[in-house]
Scaffold this motif. Structure first.
Motif, mmCIF file in Angstrom:
data_model
loop_
_atom_site.group_PDB
_atom_site.id
_atom_site.type_symbol
_atom_site.label_atom_id
_atom_site.label_comp_id
_atom_site.label_asym_id
_atom_site.label_seq_id
_atom_site.Cartn_x
_atom_site.Cartn_y
_atom_site.Cartn_z
ATOM 1 N N ASN A 165 0.812 -1.218 0.000
ATOM 2 C CA ASN A 165 0.000 0.000 0.000
ATOM 3 C C ASN A 165 0.846 1.268 0.000
ATOM 4 O O ASN A 165 0.310 2.382 0.024
ATOM 5 C CB ASN A 165 -0.968 0.009 1.183
ATOM 6 N N LYS A 167 3.603 1.668 -2.396
ATOM 7 C CA LYS A 167 3.733 1.885 -3.839
ATOM 8 C C LYS A 167 3.254 0.629 -4.563
ATOM 9 O O LYS A 167 4.053 -0.215 -4.975
ATOM 10 C CB LYS A 167 5.174 2.209 -4.225
ATOM 11 N N PRO A 168 1.929 0.502 -4.728
ATOM 12 C CA PRO A 168 1.376 -0.712 -5.340
ATOM 13 C C PRO A 168 1.704 -0.803 -6.831
ATOM 14 O O PRO A 168 1.889 0.220 -7.507
ATOM 15 C CB PRO A 168 -0.129 -0.561 -5.122
ATOM 16 N N ILE A 170 0.195 -1.575 -10.304
ATOM 17 C CA ILE A 170 -1.106 -1.614 -10.975
ATOM 18 C C ILE A 170 -0.903 -2.199 -12.367
ATOM 19 O O ILE A 170 -0.085 -1.706 -13.145
ATOM 20 C CB ILE A 170 -1.723 -0.208 -11.073
ATOM 21 N N CYS A 193 2.624 4.921 -7.388
ATOM 22 C CA CYS A 193 2.430 3.546 -7.836
ATOM 23 C C CYS A 193 3.347 3.246 -9.012
ATOM 24 O O CYS A 193 3.967 4.150 -9.590
ATOM 25 C CB CYS A 193 0.972 3.309 -8.244
ATOM 26 N N GLU A 194 3.418 1.972 -9.359
ATOM 27 C CA GLU A 194 4.092 1.541 -10.585
ATOM 28 C C GLU A 194 3.029 0.960 -11.500
ATOM 29 O O GLU A 194 2.207 0.147 -11.070
ATOM 30 C CB GLU A 194 5.155 0.486 -10.287
ATOM 31 N N ASP A 235 -0.367 -5.774 -7.600
ATOM 32 C CA ASP A 235 -1.195 -5.610 -6.403
ATOM 33 C C ASP A 235 -2.666 -5.436 -6.749
ATOM 34 O O ASP A 235 -3.533 -5.841 -5.982
ATOM 35 C CB ASP A 235 -0.698 -4.398 -5.597
ATOM 36 N N ILE A 295 -6.508 0.748 -2.462
ATOM 37 C CA ILE A 295 -5.192 0.833 -1.823
ATOM 38 C C ILE A 295 -5.309 1.071 -0.321
ATOM 39 O O ILE A 295 -4.612 0.447 0.486
ATOM 40 C CB ILE A 295 -4.351 1.956 -2.474
#
Length: 333
Positions: A165, A167-168, A170, A193-194, A235, A295
């Motif tokens: 949570n 840097k999830p 996606i 996020c990535e 995630d 998230i």
């Protein structure tokens, strides 16, 4: 063509293309189940494209087929027009085929819908939404149309993963216009996020990713094993599509155990059930809020994953394959 006997069912595939294999992946999984229950062989057509030579060659290839039944697994709906055998056509999509200029659209309607619908013994579609759309094109054949959903690929299994949570990752699958990548990029631009994107990016999409300074990874033309890997390491899955005849990434993500944010349009609510967060795909703020909710809200996320597992059970390969077996028995008596 393989040597076949009079009782053999032909599972007909379009000519293999390097970058288009979703139908093949889907029906080869079904074939692996069916072959232990019925005399059935896969047949790949020789011609590709929409030119007269390809159409005639493919129709002629099936014209002398000696078996009991022809099942066209998708795309090449016209291929059984010259055969005297019972023909099942599976139609996966309507909109994308007909999104052409006037003359091309009329040609495709004639050889992909109007004539095949007259010739077909049965037509299967993958969702109630697709059935409704198809009935508008071939209303005279609506009694022939049966809904048999796509199965979730049996190679996918539940994979536990601790949710990141901070840097999830996606996962976004698809880069065509209907996949809504541009709004997705804008929606997550303020989220740490990535983004992993599956599909070939155009110049505009690359520019948008750079302008919003998105941390992203892009893969295109990869085997299904690699797609499976990305489901497992991500995630959450974002699939806020503008239009789908079905929406395979939804149930694939649910099978692996990933929360899904998706669209409230077309076939998607029907396919997702209550196992995904539905949003308006045209509303960037709503997409952003949905991603943030997944998230930030652990309990909501957990419930979403559990409901996703239950929903994915509807699409087990055994259940879907048995629906086809029942249809074959109904036709052959």
């Amino acid at each position: 063509m393989e040597t076949l006997n009079k009782d053999t069912i032909a599972l007909v595939f379009r000519k293999k293309q390097p970058y288009y294999n979703s139908i093949e992946e889907l029906f080869h999984s079904i074939y692996e189940f069916l072959k232990d229950n019925v005399d059935i062989v896969p047949i790949e057509l020789n011609g590709s494209g929409t030119g007269p030579r390809a159409l005639w060659g493919n129709m002629n290839q099936l014209r002398k087929y000696p078996g009991s039944l022809i099942h066209i697994t998708g795309d090449v709906h016209y291929a059984g027009l010259l055969s005297i055998k019972p023909v099942i056509i599976t139609i996966h999509d309507v909109n994308s085929i007909l999104n052409r200029g006037f003359l091309k659209r009329v040609f495709l309607k004639l050889f992909w819908f109007w004539l095949p619908a007259l010739r077909a013994t049965q037509i299967t579609v993958i969702s109630e939404f697709s059935k409704k759309a198809l009935c508008e094109i071939i209303p005279y054949a609506k009694k022939k149309i049966t809904v048999i959903p796509n199965p979730v690929n049996p190679v996918l299994v539940k994979v536990e993963k601790e949710f990141n949570n901070i840097k999830p990752i996606i996962l976004h699958i698809g880069t065509k216009t209907n996949k809504n990548l541009e709004r997705t990029i804008e929606a997550i631009s303020t989220i740490n996020c990535e983004l992993i994107i599956i599909g070939e990016l155009n110049t505009s999409q690359e520019g948008l990713l750079l302008s919003y300074k998105i941390d992203y990874q892009n893969e295109a033309h990869i085997p299904y094993e690699s797609i499976k890997y990305y489901y497992e390491i991500c995630d959450l899955v974002s699939f806020v599509s503008l239009y789908e005849g079905f929406g395979m990434p939804i149930i694939e993500a649910q099978k692996v155990g990933r929360p899904v944010i998706t669209s409230n349009l077309a076939s998607i609510p029907e396919v997702a059930g209550n196992g995904a967060l539905l949003v308006n795909p045209y509303d960037i703020e709503e997409i952003r809020n949905g991603v943030c909710k997944i998230i930030e809200n652990k309990e909501f996320r957990r419930n979403l994953i559990e409901r996703g597992f239950v929903n994915a059970e509807r699409y087990k390969i055994e259940r879907i394959s048995n629906l086809y077996l029942s249809l074959y028995s109904e036709i052959l008596g």
